[in-house]
Every structure is written in C-alpha cells, then in structure tokens.
Write a protein that holds these residues in place. Structure first.
Motif, PDB file in Angstrom:
ATOM      1  N   CYS A   1      95.427  63.981 -43.152  1.00 44.49           N
ATOM      2  CA  CYS A   1      94.090  64.009 -42.547  1.00 44.49           C
ATOM      3  C   CYS A   1      93.039  63.456 -43.497  1.00 44.49           C
ATOM      4  N   MET A   2      93.233  63.637 -44.812  1.00 41.20           N
ATOM      5  CA  MET A   2      92.280  63.072 -45.774  1.00 41.20           C
ATOM      6  C   MET A   2      92.514  61.579 -45.977  1.00 41.20           C
ATOM      7  N   LEU A   3      93.742  61.114 -45.738  1.00 41.57           N
ATOM      8  CA  LEU A   3      94.067  59.695 -45.840  1.00 41.57           C
ATOM      9  C   LEU A   3      93.218  58.873 -44.872  1.00 41.57           C
ATOM     10  N   TYR A   4      92.835  59.487 -43.751  1.00 39.16           N
ATOM     11  CA  TYR A   4      92.052  58.792 -42.732  1.00 39.16           C
ATOM     12  C   TYR A   4      90.579  59.222 -42.727  1.00 39.16           C
ATOM     13  N   THR A   5      90.155  59.895 -43.789  1.00 41.25           N
ATOM     14  CA  THR A   5      88.774  60.387 -43.861  1.00 41.25           C
ATOM     15  C   THR A   5      87.968  59.545 -44.847  1.00 41.25           C
TER      16      THR A   5
ATOM     17  N   TYR B   1      92.401  55.493 -46.707  1.00 42.74           N
ATOM     18  CA  TYR B   1      91.593  55.553 -47.922  1.00 42.74           C
ATOM     19  C   TYR B   1      92.409  56.106 -49.092  1.00 42.74           C
ATOM     20  N   THR B   2      92.103  55.612 -50.288  1.00 44.11           N
ATOM     21  CA  THR B   2      92.833  56.021 -51.486  1.00 44.11           C
ATOM     22  C   THR B   2      92.476  57.450 -51.898  1.00 44.11           C
ATOM     23  N   ASN B   3      93.236  57.957 -52.833  1.00 44.97           N
ATOM     24  CA  ASN B   3      92.968  59.259 -53.473  1.00 44.97           C
ATOM     25  C   ASN B   3      92.779  60.409 -52.474  1.00 44.97           C
TER      26      ASN B   3
END
Length: 372
Positions: free
Chosen positions: A243-247, A317-319
């Motif tokens: 979910c954070m990969l696409y945030t 998105y990275t990181n």
C-alpha cells in the motif's frame, strides 16, 4: 555547572550539554535497559536505576545531588497518559510523577530547571492537598515564590532549525535570587526540510517477511548498505509495503483506490489519515514517536520518489518503508556516530529515540540561559 537528570531515558537530551558547560553528574531512570544504555553513554555519571516514587531511591537521588552541589535539573516525567500517541487519559497515575520532580527541586534548590513534556501537560489535572488542579497551577503553588518562570511555554522544534515538527511544553525556571527570566531562543525562519537533511542518502528497499514477495524489489546495493552502519532496511509484511508502494510523497495510503491498508484477511482497515502516511520532502519530519518502526503508526514512512509504472500504468514509489535508524538519528539531531551499545536491540533503539527530545534544541535553550 553540575546537573541532575530525572526520568532520564538514555540521556538523549544530555547529548550536547557538556558543550554548554553542563555536566550531568546524577541521573535516575526506572527501566534497567535504559539505565544500562545511559551508563554506556555517560560512564562518569552516577546513574541511579529505580522507581523515583520509592522512598529509598528518592533519598539516594537527593543525597547524591546534594553531595555533588547540583545547580541544574532537567526532568521529563512520563507522558504516556497525556500524549496523543499514548492513552490520552488525564487521570493516568503516571501523570502525577511530575510531583517527584517538583519535590526534588524543592529539596535541592537548583539555580536552573528545565521541565519538558507534551503540550497536554499544561491542561492535565492532578490532585494536590485534596484539590484537583492543572499541572501548571500545581507547579506554581509549589515553586512560585522561589522561581521565575518563562512566559511562553509551548514551542515547535521546527522553529529552531530542527528537522522535526515536534510541539513540546517546556517550563524554564530560574531561582528568584538570580533575578532573571529565562525565555526561549529567537525563532528562525530557516525551515530544515527532509529534502535538505536526506540529501545523498541512498534509497533502500524494505525486507519482506513473506517468502513469495522477497524478490519483488531490486537488491539493496552494496553502496547503500555500506553507507552507514545504521542505514539498514526494516522488515515489513507485504500488505503494508504494497500500500505504501503506491502512495505518493506526503500522502496516506487510505486515499489509494486499490492499494489501501488491509488486514491479513483483505478487509480494509479503519484508521487516522496520519497513519500509513509518507513524510513530505519539503517539510521537516513529523513527530518521531516510540512506534517509529511501524508503517501503520503516525507519519513514519519515508517520503519516497517516483520509481516506475506497473503493468496497469499505476505509478510506484521508492522506499516504501519506515525511516532507518540512521535517518532517525538525523531527524532527532543526534550525532551520526552516536555511541549506541552493541547489545541494544533495534526495538529498544527506536523506542528510546522516539521518547527523547532533539538534543540540539536543549543545547540552544541552554545557550540563552541567564547564568550567574
């Protein structure tokens, strides 16, 4: 000037005190692992480990401080009952531990005092002489005829070139015979952003707990892993990483139409929009809490950068991870070579950092202290 540190944690606030001629010679901390950490950092200080509410421990602290002619006291009583990151229970018994700090000030009569806590301390009630009153009123009743208090008592660390937005209630006291008020330093218009702070730090991909997703990301390069001892990836479960990969930077995963926070069974999680949240590049970091190793806690995720689009055309998105311990050191204004003991676990390190105050702020406050 010799000093006493109460509710000392591992001594984060004390990091730069010797640079401003304050030598903490006596300290008290309840928890054994934190007291051991403190002794590692400050081997010449008399760290008295134990409960300050225990009469024997309190007596030992006061006797040692008196023997060492302590003239400076810094105290951060527990805030878990008051903090928005804690229980927010105004009647939590830990809120009353401030009384022991005030008792110590009465008994030692130091020239200078820093009482530091969350802003909610100023609106939290406690009992004194069978009367309920707010903590600031209690302090004034106990010390108002002996000490001069600062006028403004709430600050935001970002206003003092600290790369973190952290609101704190800080009561500064000067003994009345000195005759000066001690106020905060002048605010700065120079905002220290994460873009500036993290410049040159290599991207780092998280470790994934589930085996089937462990090859999703590129390997962390040797250069990234060799950058610093504490720049190491944290392990997360895939559903949180995804979910954070696409945030995007500065956003929460709760706004994602598809890749939103889920439970293990796939059900959408309910939560505050400050959680599963990436930090901003153009702002200081949000407040670092003791739960800084959890993606689902408050404002903990690296800002990230555009990486590539997936097969559906959605940007990734990275990181997609929490900050590394190295990045936390920078945000907290701790030295890059902070002398962390080898035995300390990642969890302990993260917790004590989250419970501290940026030590550069304490140094700046003491630099304007009206000494006599």
């Amino acid at each position: 000037m010799n000093g006493l540190s109460l509710f000392a944690n591992v001594g984060i606030a004390e990091t730069y005190l010797k640079d401003v001629d304050i030598d903490i010679v006596v300290a008290n901390e309840l928890l054994k692992d934190r007291a051991k950490f403190y002794r590692h950092l400050y081997p010449s200080c008399n760290m008295i480990q134990g409960d300050i509410s225990d009469p024997q421990i309190y007596k030992e602290v006061i006797e040692c401080a008196t023997k060492e002619h302590v003239e400076f006291v810094i105290a951060t009583p527990p805030c878990q009952g008051m903090s928005i990151a804690g229980d927010m229970n105004p009647y939590d018994e830990r809120n009353s531990l401030v009384k022991y700090a005030i008792d110590a000030i009465v008994d030692i009569e130091p020239k200078y005092v820093i009482l530091e806590n969350v802003p909610q301390q100023l609106t939290t009630p406690i009992q004194y002489k069978n009367t309920e009153m707010l903590i600031p009123e209690y302090i004034k009743q106990r010390l108002g005829d002996k000490y001069i208090f600062n006028a403004e008592q709430i600050l935001n660390t970002m206003d003092y070139e600290i790369p973190q937005m952290r609101r704190r209630a800080i009561i500064l006291m000067v003994r009345s015979d000195i005759g000066f008020a001690w106020e905060f330093p002048t605010k700065s218009n120079n905002i220290y952003t994460l873009e500036r702070l993290f410049k040159g730090i290599p991207d780092l991909w998280p470790l994934i707990k589930e085996k089937e997703y462990q090859d999703f990301f590129p390997e962390n390069t040797k250069d990234a892993l060799a950058f610093h001892k504490w720049h190491r990836p944290t392990e997360h479960v895939w559903r949180n990483v995804e979910c954070m990969l696409y945030t995007p930077t500065g956003n929460t995963a709760f706004d994602n139409p598809v890749y939103y926070p889920k439970k293990a069974n796939g059900e959408k999680i309910k939560g505050y929009d400050t959680t599963y949240h990436r930090l901003f590049w153009n702002k200081p970091a949000a407040t670092i809490t003791r739960y800084n190793g959890i993606i689902g806690s408050q404002n903990n995720v690296h800002p990230g950068r555009e990486w590539k689009r997936d097969k559906n055309g959605d940007m990734m998105y990275t990181n997609p991870r929490v900050l590394t311990i190295y990045e936390l050191l920078l945000v907290m204004t701790l030295p890059e070579n902070w002398n962390i003991p080898d035995w300390a676990s990642n969890g302990l390190i993260r917790h004590v950092i989250g419970e501290g105050i940026p030590p550069l702020l304490i140094k700046k406050i003491i630099e304007v202290m009206p000494r006599r």
